[in-house]
Write a protein that holds these residues in place. Structure first.
Motif, PDB file in Angstrom:
ATOM      1  N   THR A  66       0.881  -1.156   0.000  1.00  0.00           N
ATOM      2  CA  THR A  66       0.000   0.000   0.000  1.00  0.00           C
ATOM      3  C   THR A  66       0.922   1.210   0.000  1.00  0.00           C
ATOM      4  OG1 THR A  66      -1.762   1.185   1.167  1.00  0.00           O
ATOM      5  CG2 THR A  66      -0.245  -0.080   2.530  1.00  0.00           C
ATOM      6  N   PHE A  67       0.616   2.181  -0.855  1.00  0.00           N
ATOM      7  CA  PHE A  67       1.565   3.272  -1.078  1.00  0.00           C
ATOM      8  C   PHE A  67       0.798   4.558  -1.321  1.00  0.00           C
ATOM      9  CE2 PHE A  67       4.413   5.689  -3.988  1.00  0.00           C
ATOM     10  CZ  PHE A  67       5.498   5.826  -3.138  1.00  0.00           C
ATOM     11  N   GLY A  68       1.183   5.628  -0.654  1.00  0.00           N
ATOM     12  CA  GLY A  68       0.505   6.905  -0.835  1.00  0.00           C
ATOM     13  C   GLY A  68       1.454   8.067  -0.699  1.00  0.00           C
ATOM     14  N   LEU A  69       1.036   9.201  -1.226  1.00  0.00           N
ATOM     15  CA  LEU A  69       1.837  10.425  -1.197  1.00  0.00           C
ATOM     16  C   LEU A  69       1.031  11.547  -0.555  1.00  0.00           C
ATOM     17  CD1 LEU A  69       3.162  10.206  -4.845  1.00  0.00           C
ATOM     18  CD2 LEU A  69       4.416   9.635  -2.761  1.00  0.00           C
ATOM     19  N   HIS A  70       1.646  12.226   0.386  1.00  0.00           N
ATOM     20  CA  HIS A  70       0.974  13.325   1.079  1.00  0.00           C
ATOM     21  C   HIS A  70       1.296  14.642   0.373  1.00  0.00           C
ATOM     22  CE1 HIS A  70      -0.430  10.756   4.291  1.00  0.00           C
ATOM     23  NE2 HIS A  70       0.736  10.158   4.218  1.00  0.00           N
ATOM     24  N   THR A  71       0.645  14.845  -0.759  1.00  0.00           N
ATOM     25  CA  THR A  71       0.905  16.016  -1.589  1.00  0.00           C
ATOM     26  C   THR A  71       0.026  17.174  -1.123  1.00  0.00           C
ATOM     27  OG1 THR A  71       1.225  14.458  -3.401  1.00  0.00           O
ATOM     28  CG2 THR A  71       1.153  16.784  -3.963  1.00  0.00           C
ATOM     29  N   VAL A  72       0.672  18.282  -0.775  1.00  0.00           N
ATOM     30  CA  VAL A  72      -0.041  19.432  -0.217  1.00  0.00           C
ATOM     31  C   VAL A  72       0.132  20.633  -1.146  1.00  0.00           C
ATOM     32  CG1 VAL A  72      -0.218  21.000   1.746  1.00  0.00           C
ATOM     33  CG2 VAL A  72       0.310  18.577   2.123  1.00  0.00           C
ATOM     34  N   PHE A  73      -0.972  21.277  -1.463  1.00  0.00           N
ATOM     35  CA  PHE A  73      -0.966  22.466  -2.316  1.00  0.00           C
ATOM     36  C   PHE A  73      -1.330  23.680  -1.468  1.00  0.00           C
ATOM     37  CE2 PHE A  73      -1.605  18.897  -5.080  1.00  0.00           C
ATOM     38  CZ  PHE A  73      -0.900  19.212  -6.239  1.00  0.00           C
ATOM     39  N   ALA A  74      -0.567  24.761  -1.640  1.00  0.00           N
ATOM     40  CA  ALA A  74      -0.808  25.990  -0.881  1.00  0.00           C
ATOM     41  C   ALA A  74      -1.886  26.835  -1.553  1.00  0.00           C
ATOM     42  CB  ALA A  74       0.486  26.802  -0.763  1.00  0.00           C
ATOM     43  N   ASN A  75      -2.874  27.230  -0.755  1.00  0.00           N
ATOM     44  CA  ASN A  75      -3.911  28.177  -1.175  1.00  0.00           C
ATOM     45  C   ASN A  75      -4.520  27.891  -2.546  1.00  0.00           C
ATOM     46  OD1 ASN A  75      -3.675  29.959   1.140  1.00  0.00           O
ATOM     47  ND2 ASN A  75      -1.686  30.525   0.313  1.00  0.00           N
ATOM     48  N   PRO A  76      -4.979  26.679  -2.830  1.00  0.00           N
ATOM     49  CA  PRO A  76      -5.593  26.451  -4.149  1.00  0.00           C
ATOM     50  C   PRO A  76      -6.910  27.200  -4.276  1.00  0.00           C
ATOM     51  CG  PRO A  76      -5.921  24.538  -2.763  1.00  0.00           C
ATOM     52  CD  PRO A  76      -5.041  25.473  -1.988  1.00  0.00           C
ATOM     53  N   GLU A  77      -7.099  27.840  -5.426  1.00  0.00           N
ATOM     54  CA  GLU A  77      -8.335  28.587  -5.657  1.00  0.00           C
ATOM     55  C   GLU A  77      -9.527  27.646  -5.800  1.00  0.00           C
ATOM     56  OE1 GLU A  77      -7.318  30.606  -9.199  1.00  0.00           O
ATOM     57  OE2 GLU A  77      -5.774  31.839  -8.259  1.00  0.00           O
ATOM     58  N   GLU A  78      -9.268  26.459  -6.348  1.00  0.00           N
ATOM     59  CA  GLU A  78     -10.333  25.491  -6.578  1.00  0.00           C
ATOM     60  C   GLU A  78      -9.706  24.109  -6.651  1.00  0.00           C
ATOM     61  OE1 GLU A  78     -14.066  25.519  -9.543  1.00  0.00           O
ATOM     62  OE2 GLU A  78     -12.223  24.915 -10.553  1.00  0.00           O
ATOM     63  N   ILE A  79     -10.480  23.081  -6.312  1.00  0.00           N
ATOM     64  CA  ILE A  79     -10.033  21.708  -6.521  1.00  0.00           C
ATOM     65  C   ILE A  79     -11.103  20.937  -7.281  1.00  0.00           C
ATOM     66  CG2 ILE A  79      -8.557  21.647  -4.467  1.00  0.00           C
ATOM     67  CD1 ILE A  79     -10.727  19.837  -3.159  1.00  0.00           C
ATOM     68  N   ARG A  80     -10.650  19.992  -8.103  1.00  0.00           N
ATOM     69  CA  ARG A  80     -11.505  19.030  -8.803  1.00  0.00           C
ATOM     70  C   ARG A  80     -10.758  17.705  -8.778  1.00  0.00           C
ATOM     71  NH1 ARG A  80     -15.326  21.441 -12.518  1.00  0.00           N
ATOM     72  NH2 ARG A  80     -15.048  23.695 -12.578  1.00  0.00           N
ATOM     73  N   VAL A  81     -11.232  16.766  -7.998  1.00  0.00           N
ATOM     74  CA  VAL A  81     -10.528  15.498  -7.804  1.00  0.00           C
ATOM     75  C   VAL A  81     -11.449  14.355  -8.237  1.00  0.00           C
ATOM     76  CG1 VAL A  81      -9.270  14.049  -6.170  1.00  0.00           C
ATOM     77  CG2 VAL A  81      -9.299  16.526  -5.854  1.00  0.00           C
ATOM     78  N   PRO A  82     -10.976  13.438  -9.084  1.00  0.00           N
ATOM     79  CA  PRO A  82     -11.839  12.376  -9.608  1.00  0.00           C
ATOM     80  C   PRO A  82     -12.119  11.276  -8.586  1.00  0.00           C
ATOM     81  CG  PRO A  82      -9.614  12.073 -10.435  1.00  0.00           C
ATOM     82  CD  PRO A  82      -9.620  13.363  -9.660  1.00  0.00           C
ATOM     83  N   ILE A  83     -13.057  11.568  -7.691  1.00  0.00           N
ATOM     84  CA  ILE A  83     -13.430  10.599  -6.655  1.00  0.00           C
ATOM     85  C   ILE A  83     -14.742   9.928  -7.032  1.00  0.00           C
ATOM     86  CG2 ILE A  83     -12.141  11.710  -4.807  1.00  0.00           C
ATOM     87  CD1 ILE A  83     -14.737  13.075  -3.925  1.00  0.00           C
ATOM     88  N   ASP A  84     -14.921   8.700  -6.540  1.00  0.00           N
ATOM     89  CA  ASP A  84     -16.086   7.907  -6.928  1.00  0.00           C
ATOM     90  C   ASP A  84     -16.999   7.628  -5.733  1.00  0.00           C
ATOM     91  OD1 ASP A  84     -17.783   6.448  -8.513  1.00  0.00           O
ATOM     92  OD2 ASP A  84     -16.567   4.640  -8.483  1.00  0.00           O
ATOM     93  N   CYS A  85     -16.481   6.889  -4.742  1.00  0.00           N
ATOM     94  CA  CYS A  85     -17.252   6.567  -3.536  1.00  0.00           C
ATOM     95  C   CYS A  85     -16.435   6.936  -2.303  1.00  0.00           C
ATOM     96  CB  CYS A  85     -17.577   5.072  -3.479  1.00  0.00           C
ATOM     97  SG  CYS A  85     -18.666   4.519  -4.801  1.00  0.00           S
ATOM     98  N   ARG A  86     -17.124   7.157  -1.197  1.00  0.00           N
ATOM     99  CA  ARG A  86     -16.470   7.509   0.061  1.00  0.00           C
ATOM    100  C   ARG A  86     -16.437   6.289   0.973  1.00  0.00           C
ATOM    101  NH1 ARG A  86     -17.935   8.875   5.233  1.00  0.00           N
ATOM    102  NH2 ARG A  86     -16.623  10.419   6.280  1.00  0.00           N
ATOM    103  N   TRP A  87     -15.292   6.100   1.643  1.00  0.00           N
ATOM    104  CA  TRP A  87     -15.204   5.042   2.645  1.00  0.00           C
ATOM    105  C   TRP A  87     -15.817   5.531   3.956  1.00  0.00           C
ATOM    106  CZ3 TRP A  87     -14.058   0.263   1.373  1.00  0.00           C
ATOM    107  CH2 TRP A  87     -13.269   0.018   0.241  1.00  0.00           C
ATOM    108  N   GLU A  88     -16.788   4.802   4.461  1.00  0.00           N
ATOM    109  CA  GLU A  88     -17.314   5.087   5.792  1.00  0.00           C
ATOM    110  C   GLU A  88     -16.191   4.859   6.804  1.00  0.00           C
ATOM    111  OE1 GLU A  88     -21.305   3.589   7.816  1.00  0.00           O
ATOM    112  OE2 GLU A  88     -19.687   2.111   8.033  1.00  0.00           O
ATOM    113  N   VAL A  89     -16.134   5.698   7.845  1.00  0.00           N
ATOM    114  CA  VAL A  89     -15.093   5.553   8.867  1.00  0.00           C
ATOM    115  C   VAL A  89     -15.735   5.375  10.240  1.00  0.00           C
ATOM    116  CG1 VAL A  89     -13.348   6.847   7.580  1.00  0.00           C
ATOM    117  CG2 VAL A  89     -14.880   8.065   9.151  1.00  0.00           C
ATOM    118  N   ASN A  90     -14.964   4.755  11.149  1.00  0.00           N
ATOM    119  CA  ASN A  90     -15.448   4.586  12.519  1.00  0.00           C
ATOM    120  C   ASN A  90     -15.008   5.759  13.393  1.00  0.00           C
ATOM    121  OD1 ASN A  90     -12.743   4.143  13.184  1.00  0.00           O
ATOM    122  ND2 ASN A  90     -12.962   1.909  13.218  1.00  0.00           N
ATOM    123  N   ASP A  91     -15.192   5.659  14.697  1.00  0.00           N
ATOM    124  CA  ASP A  91     -14.855   6.756  15.610  1.00  0.00           C
ATOM    125  C   ASP A  91     -13.362   7.063  15.638  1.00  0.00           C
ATOM    126  OD1 ASP A  91     -17.511   6.981  16.261  1.00  0.00           O
ATOM    127  OD2 ASP A  91     -17.359   5.799  18.114  1.00  0.00           O
TER     128      ASP A  91
END
Length: 199
Positions: A66-91
């Motif tokens: 499992t591999f991920g990148l913590h990419t952070v953008f400063a002050n973006p005017e807008e975002i558009r990210v191709p997401i499909d479904c949301r994972w439900e999370v616990n407490d």
């Protein structure tokens, strides 16, 4: 535990050029109970910034990845990210394994929204490899099958748009997990480009 341990490991520089740097780390079963090699190549060009990650299973048995990148953008005017479904999370903010349809708020993450002053967060499955973040296009290889979004308190001037292979907690749930056979290599790539340079 959520962020892993690679970010704090001593990478050996194997190539340094004016616009390119390459580093390698070899794990011998210490920080993760598998043997593997990761090579990171970062290149800066007139078009933008590219990263390439090569992970090789150097052990004798299958290895989960499992591999991920913590990419952070400063002050973006807008975002558009191709997401499909949301994972439900616990407490504890760990995915339960249940997928949910996108809420109206989450659909705005996909269709376009201004993150400043609003809380942006969640774990999502991917339905595309290209996100628009302000004046930038963020292109990732198709084996990044998840997106994580987060902007802190919504007023800190940043938005993290994080591609992942494997859902959060995939080592336990198996959701989206990749398995490398002994000797096998997987390649991940990302590119950050200025939107006006690609039309």
């Amino acid at each position: 535990h959520l962020h892993g341990f690679l970010h704090s490991q001593p990478f050996e520089l194997t190539d340094v050029a004016e616009n390119r740097i390459c580093g390698v780390f070899e794990n011998q079963g210490t920080i993760f109970p598998y043997y593997y090699r990761i090579e990171v190549i970062c290149t800066l060009t007139e078009e933008g910034y590219q990263q390439e990650f090569l992970i090789t299973n150097t052990g004798d048995w299958d290895m989960p990845v499992t591999f991920g990148l913590h990419t952070v953008f400063a002050n973006p005017e807008e975002i558009r990210v191709p997401i499909d479904c949301r994972w439900e999370v616990n407490d504890c903010y760990i995915p339960t394994g249940k997928l949910e349809e996108l809420s109206e708020e989450a659909r705005s993450y996909r269709d376009g929204m201004v993150p400043e002053g609003r809380l942006v967060r969640g774990f999502y499955t991917s339905c595309g490899c290209e996100a628009r973040i302000g004046k930038f296009v963020y292109r990732v290889s198709p084996n990044f099958n998840q997106w994580v979004l987060w902007n802190g308190d919504g007023a800190s001037g940043f938005c993290a748009v994080e591609p992942m292979c494997g859902a959060v907690n995939a080592l336990n749930s198996g959701e989206g997990l990749l398995r490398l056979k002994a000797g096998e290599t997987v390649r991940f790539t990302t590119r950050i480009l200025q939107a006006e340079t690609i039309g």
